[in-house]
Design an enzyme around this catalytic site. Structure first.
Site, PDB file in Angstrom:
ATOM      1  N   SER A   6     -92.780 -50.946 -11.975  1.00 53.72           N
ATOM      2  CA  SER A   6     -91.611 -51.817 -12.128  1.00 53.72           C
ATOM      3  C   SER A   6     -91.104 -52.132 -10.731  1.00 53.72           C
ATOM      4  O   SER A   6     -91.429 -51.405  -9.779  1.00 53.72           O
ATOM      5  CB  SER A   6     -90.528 -51.053 -12.906  1.00 53.72           C
ATOM      6  OG  SER A   6     -89.288 -51.716 -12.828  1.00 53.72           O
TER       7      SER A   6
ATOM      8  N   TYR B 220     -84.468 -43.668 -13.878  1.00 58.71           N
ATOM      9  CA  TYR B 220     -85.591 -44.587 -14.131  1.00 58.71           C
ATOM     10  C   TYR B 220     -86.257 -44.961 -12.810  1.00 58.71           C
ATOM     11  O   TYR B 220     -87.486 -44.972 -12.704  1.00 58.71           O
ATOM     12  CB  TYR B 220     -85.066 -45.831 -14.857  1.00 58.71           C
ATOM     13  CG  TYR B 220     -86.127 -46.853 -15.231  1.00 58.71           C
ATOM     14  CD1 TYR B 220     -87.211 -46.509 -16.049  1.00 58.71           C
ATOM     15  CD2 TYR B 220     -86.044 -48.170 -14.788  1.00 58.71           C
ATOM     16  CE1 TYR B 220     -88.168 -47.449 -16.406  1.00 58.71           C
ATOM     17  CE2 TYR B 220     -86.990 -49.119 -15.141  1.00 58.71           C
ATOM     18  CZ  TYR B 220     -88.060 -48.759 -15.955  1.00 58.71           C
ATOM     19  OH  TYR B 220     -89.012 -49.691 -16.307  1.00 58.71           O
TER      20      TYR B 220
HETATM   21  N1  LIG Z   1     -88.786 -54.711 -19.993  1.00 58.77           N
HETATM   22  C1  LIG Z   1     -88.617 -54.652 -18.701  1.00 58.77           C
HETATM   23  O1  LIG Z   1     -87.643 -55.230 -18.140  1.00 58.77           O
HETATM   24  C2  LIG Z   1     -89.591 -53.913 -17.826  1.00 58.77           C
HETATM   25  C3  LIG Z   1     -89.600 -54.209 -16.456  1.00 58.77           C
HETATM   26  C4  LIG Z   1     -90.490 -53.528 -15.614  1.00 58.77           C
HETATM   27  C5  LIG Z   1     -91.345 -52.581 -16.129  1.00 58.77           C
HETATM   28  N2  LIG Z   1     -91.319 -52.303 -17.460  1.00 58.77           N
HETATM   29  C6  LIG Z   1     -92.260 -51.257 -17.924  1.00 58.77           C
HETATM   30  O2  LIG Z   1     -93.235 -51.865 -18.751  1.00 58.77           O
HETATM   31  C7  LIG Z   1     -93.643 -50.944 -19.773  1.00 58.77           C
HETATM   32  C8  LIG Z   1     -93.470 -51.579 -21.143  1.00 58.77           C
HETATM   33  O3  LIG Z   1     -92.124 -51.968 -21.296  1.00 58.77           O
HETATM   34  P1  LIG Z   1     -91.610 -52.886 -22.508  1.00 58.77           P
HETATM   35  O4  LIG Z   1     -90.519 -53.729 -21.979  1.00 58.77           O
HETATM   36  O5  LIG Z   1     -92.753 -53.506 -23.216  1.00 58.77           O
HETATM   37  O6  LIG Z   1     -90.908 -51.742 -23.389  1.00 58.77           O
HETATM   38  P2  LIG Z   1     -90.941 -51.391 -24.958  1.00 58.77           P
HETATM   39  O7  LIG Z   1     -91.028 -52.639 -25.784  1.00 58.77           O
HETATM   40  O8  LIG Z   1     -89.812 -50.448 -25.161  1.00 58.77           O
HETATM   41  O9  LIG Z   1     -92.330 -50.624 -25.108  1.00 58.77           O
HETATM   42  C9  LIG Z   1     -92.540 -49.312 -24.668  1.00 58.77           C
HETATM   43  C10 LIG Z   1     -93.844 -48.810 -25.276  1.00 58.77           C
HETATM   44  O10 LIG Z   1     -94.089 -47.494 -24.794  1.00 58.77           O
HETATM   45  C11 LIG Z   1     -94.458 -46.675 -25.892  1.00 58.77           C
HETATM   46  N3  LIG Z   1     -94.103 -45.289 -25.626  1.00 58.77           N
HETATM   47  C12 LIG Z   1     -92.903 -44.777 -25.240  1.00 58.77           C
HETATM   48  N4  LIG Z   1     -93.004 -43.436 -25.117  1.00 58.77           N
HETATM   49  C13 LIG Z   1     -94.289 -43.105 -25.434  1.00 58.77           C
HETATM   50  C14 LIG Z   1     -95.007 -41.881 -25.501  1.00 58.77           C
HETATM   51  N5  LIG Z   1     -94.425 -40.697 -25.223  1.00 58.77           N
HETATM   52  N6  LIG Z   1     -96.318 -41.917 -25.859  1.00 58.77           N
HETATM   53  C15 LIG Z   1     -96.914 -43.092 -26.136  1.00 58.77           C
HETATM   54  N7  LIG Z   1     -96.291 -44.283 -26.099  1.00 58.77           N
HETATM   55  C16 LIG Z   1     -94.995 -44.268 -25.748  1.00 58.77           C
HETATM   56  C17 LIG Z   1     -93.691 -47.255 -27.088  1.00 58.77           C
HETATM   57  O11 LIG Z   1     -94.391 -46.986 -28.294  1.00 58.77           O
HETATM   58  P3  LIG Z   1     -94.010 -45.862 -29.388  1.00 58.77           P
HETATM   59  O12 LIG Z   1     -92.509 -45.762 -29.414  1.00 58.77           O
HETATM   60  O13 LIG Z   1     -94.591 -46.424 -30.661  1.00 58.77           O
HETATM   61  O14 LIG Z   1     -94.705 -44.621 -28.920  1.00 58.77           O
HETATM   62  C18 LIG Z   1     -93.795 -48.760 -26.790  1.00 58.77           C
HETATM   63  O15 LIG Z   1     -95.000 -49.285 -27.291  1.00 58.77           O
HETATM   64  C19 LIG Z   1     -92.822 -49.667 -19.545  1.00 58.77           C
HETATM   65  O16 LIG Z   1     -93.569 -48.765 -18.769  1.00 58.77           O
HETATM   66  C20 LIG Z   1     -91.599 -50.172 -18.782  1.00 58.77           C
HETATM   67  O17 LIG Z   1     -91.015 -49.165 -18.019  1.00 58.77           O
HETATM   68  C21 LIG Z   1     -90.484 -52.962 -18.317  1.00 58.77           C
END
Ligand SMILES: NC(=O)c1ccc[n+]([C@@H]2O[C@H](COP(=O)([O-])OP(=O)(O)OC[C@H]3O[C@@H](n4cnc5c(N)ncnc54)[C@H](OP(=O)(O)O)[C@@H]3O)[C@@H](O)[C@H]2O)c1
Length: 253
Positions: free
Chosen positions: A138, A151
């Site tokens: 990120s 975070y």
């Molecule tokens: N949205 C943003 O602004 C943003 C910006 C920069 C980086 N990111 C990064 O991009 C990635 C995806 O983010 P997103 O926005 O798509 O978030 P999201 O929709 O909340 O998705 C998070 C995913 O991680 C999985 N997860 C969480 N804990 C887990 C565990 N212990 N084991 C296996 N799976 C797990 C969840 O699935 P289950 O709950 O089904 O396990 C879900 O599929 C993350 O690493 C986040 O930090 C996001």
């Protein structure tokens, strides 16, 4: 007989960026293996991808459970791509009052989860003769912001994992790509961060003209993976036009 499609494992494929990446990598010709804790969601997505004429399977996996990750890894003799996407944020408290349990959980999921899956699958990625590890960090892994403490610390950990791994495995046929998105409006990220408080979650994106979508980030991931194998996109920072830094966001309200 046609050669088998290369396999791509995606963690956190049950929502947001992971689900979009699974769809796009499948369309790009990979056999995608979807993992996340919520089995019903990854099974439904695998069925959708299969119906669209591509190859997909689902495997329920918690990336923090090392024994389960090791068991999962036994299915792969060779592997082309691993996308370490599972992760997220919990809370937005200042360092002075943040809950250590939140910090611990974010470190476990983002850093140890990525470490577990990468360690377990590295032999198969190497055996493929042309492997790619993607790490979804990120912009929080590159600089800090108030209220981001736990975070930001975890994402800095993931960034360091990517940088160190790249140094250590140079000379092997595996590249390490880090993708660092800024503000992405996904269905669950902010809601999870604020423990279901939809009002607080909505404020994250309030008045922002076009935050990135999950598809925008999946597009950059798919682009980086589909470069020729000698081309390593070390670090790809992607933000919406309305965001100049973690704390400098243009809002119309
Ligand atoms: N949205 C943003 O602004 C943003 C910006 C920069 C980086 N990111 C990064 O991009 C990635 C995806 O983010 P997103 O926005 O798509 O978030 P999201 O929709 O909340 O998705 C998070 C995913 O991680 C999985 N997860 C969480 N804990 C887990 C565990 N212990 N084991 C296996 N799976 C797990 C969840 O699935 P289950 O709950 O089904 O396990 C879900 O599929 C993350 O690493 C986040 O930090 C996001």
């Amino acid at each position: 007989m046609a050669a088998a499609s290369p396999i791509a494992v995606i963690t956190g494929a049950s929502s947001g960026i992971g689900a979009a990446t699974a769809r796009q990598l499948a369309a790009a010709g990979f056999r995608v293996v979807l993992t996340a804790r919520r089995k019903d969601r990854i099974e439904a997505l695998a069925a959708e991808i299969t119906e669209a004429g591509h190859e997909a399977t689902a495997y329920a996996l918690d990336v923090t459970d090392r024994a389960a990750v090791d068991e999962f890894a036994t299915a792969f003799r060779t592997l082309a791509v691993l996308v370490n996407n599972a992760g997220g944020a919990l809370g937005a408290d200042p360092v002075a009052t943040g809950d250590p349990a939140d910090w611990r959980q974010m470190y476990e999921t983002n850093v140890i989860g990525t470490l577990n899956v990468t360690q377990a699958l590295l032999p198969a990625l190497t055996a493929s003769g042309n492997g790619t590890v993607v790490i979804l960090s990120s912009t929080a892994g590159l600089s800090t912001y108030e209220g981001g403490g736990g975070y930001v610390a975890a994402k800095h950990g993931e960034h360091v994992l990517a940088e160190t791994l790249r140094l250590e495995i140079v000379g092997t046929p595996v590249r390490v790509i880090e993708v660092a998105p800024g503000m992405v409006k996904t269905e669950e990220f902010a809601t999870t961060r604020f423990r279901g408080d939809a009002e607080k979650a909505a404020k994250v994106y309030a008045g922002v003209d076009a935050p990135l979508s999950a598809d925008d980030v999946a597009d950059t991931i798919t682009w980086a993976i589909t470069r020729p194998s000698h081309v390593n996109i070390d670090l790809l920072v992607v933000r919406p036009r309305a965001q100049a830094s973690n704390s400098k966001v243009h809002r119309t309200v």
